[in-house]
Design a protein around this motif. Sequence first.
Motif, short mmCIF file in Angstrom:
data_model
loop_
_atom_site.label_atom_id
_atom_site.label_comp_id
_atom_site.label_asym_id
_atom_site.label_seq_id
_atom_site.Cartn_x
_atom_site.Cartn_y
_atom_site.Cartn_z
N LEU A 1 0.82 -1.21 0.00
CA LEU A 1 0.00 0.00 0.00
C LEU A 1 0.86 1.26 0.00
CD1 LEU A 1 -3.05 -0.85 2.28
CD2 LEU A 1 -2.68 -1.29 -0.15
N LEU A 2 2.03 1.19 0.59
CA LEU A 2 2.94 2.34 0.53
C LEU A 2 3.35 2.60 -0.91
CD1 LEU A 2 3.13 1.38 3.58
CD2 LEU A 2 5.42 2.37 3.57
N ARG A 3 3.67 1.52 -1.62
CA ARG A 3 4.04 1.65 -3.03
C ARG A 3 2.85 2.14 -3.85
NH1 ARG A 3 8.70 -0.06 -4.87
NH2 ARG A 3 7.87 -0.16 -7.00
N GLN A 4 1.65 1.66 -3.52
CA GLN A 4 0.47 2.07 -4.28
C GLN A 4 0.20 3.56 -4.11
OE1 GLN A 4 -3.22 0.12 -3.23
NE2 GLN A 4 -4.27 0.86 -5.07
N ALA A 5 0.33 4.06 -2.89
CA ALA A 5 0.11 5.49 -2.66
C ALA A 5 1.14 6.32 -3.41
CB ALA A 5 0.16 5.80 -1.16
N VAL B 1 -7.24 9.66 -5.00
CA VAL B 1 -7.63 8.56 -4.12
C VAL B 1 -7.77 7.28 -4.93
CG1 VAL B 1 -9.30 7.74 -2.41
CG2 VAL B 1 -8.94 10.21 -2.71
N ALA B 2 -7.00 6.25 -4.58
CA ALA B 2 -7.09 4.95 -5.24
C ALA B 2 -7.72 3.95 -4.28
CB ALA B 2 -5.71 4.47 -5.66
N GLU B 3 -8.44 2.98 -4.83
CA GLU B 3 -8.97 1.91 -3.98
C GLU B 3 -7.81 0.98 -3.62
OE1 GLU B 3 -12.58 -1.39 -3.71
OE2 GLU B 3 -12.41 -0.08 -5.47
N ALA B 4 -7.65 0.73 -2.33
CA ALA B 4 -6.51 -0.04 -1.84
C ALA B 4 -6.48 -1.44 -2.44
CB ALA B 4 -6.57 -0.14 -0.32
N ALA B 5 -5.28 -1.86 -2.83
CA ALA B 5 -5.10 -3.18 -3.45
C ALA B 5 -5.33 -4.31 -2.45
CB ALA B 5 -3.70 -3.28 -4.04
N GLU B 6 -5.14 -4.02 -1.18
CA GLU B 6 -5.45 -4.97 -0.12
C GLU B 6 -5.81 -4.20 1.13
OE1 GLU B 6 -2.04 -7.12 1.74
OE2 GLU B 6 -0.88 -6.25 0.09
N LEU B 7 -6.45 -4.87 2.07
CA LEU B 7 -6.89 -4.19 3.27
C LEU B 7 -5.78 -4.12 4.30
CD1 LEU B 7 -10.49 -5.65 3.74
CD2 LEU B 7 -9.82 -3.45 2.75
N PRO B 8 -5.59 -2.96 4.93
CA PRO B 8 -4.57 -2.87 5.98
C PRO B 8 -5.06 -3.52 7.26
CG PRO B 8 -5.75 -0.79 5.80
CD PRO B 8 -6.28 -1.68 4.70
N GLY B 9 -4.10 -3.93 8.09
CA GLY B 9 -4.46 -4.41 9.42
C GLY B 9 -4.85 -3.24 10.31
N PRO B 10 -5.36 -3.50 11.49
CA PRO B 10 -5.78 -2.42 12.38
C PRO B 10 -4.59 -1.63 12.92
CG PRO B 10 -5.92 -4.53 13.50
CD PRO B 10 -5.62 -4.83 12.07
N GLY B 11 -4.83 -0.35 13.18
CA GLY B 11 -3.83 0.49 13.83
C GLY B 11 -3.98 0.42 15.34
N VAL B 12 -3.13 1.15 16.04
CA VAL B 12 -3.13 1.13 17.51
C VAL B 12 -3.54 2.49 18.05
CG1 VAL B 12 -1.74 0.81 19.58
CG2 VAL B 12 -1.34 -0.65 17.59
N ASP B 13 -4.67 2.54 18.73
CA ASP B 13 -5.12 3.76 19.41
C ASP B 13 -5.21 3.57 20.91
OD1 ASP B 13 -5.44 5.52 17.20
OD2 ASP B 13 -7.29 4.48 16.66
N THR B 14 -5.51 2.34 21.33
CA THR B 14 -5.75 2.07 22.75
C THR B 14 -4.95 0.84 23.20
OG1 THR B 14 -7.60 0.58 22.31
CG2 THR B 14 -8.11 2.93 22.49
#
Length: 266
Positions: free
Chosen positions: A115-119, A233-246
């Motif tokens: 996704l970094l490469r896609q962006a 804005v591109a549709e992500a090639a795959e879904l990212p995992g969850p981030g950390v907020d809590t």
Amino acid sequence: MSGAAEPLRFKVVIPARYGSSRLPGKPLAPIAGRPMIEHVHRRALESGAEEVWIATDDERIGEAARCFGARVCMTSAEHRSGTDRIGEVAAMRGWGEEEIVVNLQGDEPLMPPTLLRQAAAGLSDHPQAVVATLAARIHTTAELFDPHVVKVVSDAAGFACYFSRAPIPWDRDAFAVTTEELPERSAHFRHIGLYAYRAGYLARYAELEPCPLEAMESLEQLRVLWHGDSIYVAEAAELPGPGVDTAADLERIAALVAAPVAEQGT
């Protein structure tokens, strides 16, 4: 015969601050025996970026990052956002105006490197944009109506029209009947907080006044649209995992990271 296409070149900067109201010291929180920021750094390296930097104003994070071999840029403690912090890095490193810089948040240890490469590619392929980002389709009304999930509406060419915490676009006819399920024609997307910028725009962004929409929605990307610039804005090639907020997020992600290791030992 035309020559081979130029290889995609981009840099990654990971803004990381120690202070967090819900999880102080978040970048140094341990996941599978390593600080979270190290996992994020590894995802950036795996993307194929030509340079990866950790930008922080806290020496505790800087020291930890140097211990696992990361490049560290110590930045001002006065920045209002990660974007401003990345802008300081670009200026300090003397990056050219057209250099592509990807902002990978320091609390995204499960962000797929693709996704970094896609962006970065989205920005490279759309010279009229100053920023590129990603989105993923929304499949449930719970997600659509959740104000913590940022929604985005784009035009036919893929450029952002608006970002909001509200459920946009509003399907007037369908939602007049029920909001329990999404209509079959639903085209709702959530924003993935991964950005690619041109280094020259980072300097300009830091000088732009925050706008009323940005303050109302608490979404800094609205400053870009308010001042008349374009976000692809591109549709992500795959879904990212969850981030950390809590702390609960941290426990869940630690279990996800540890699971493959446990499976290898069986």
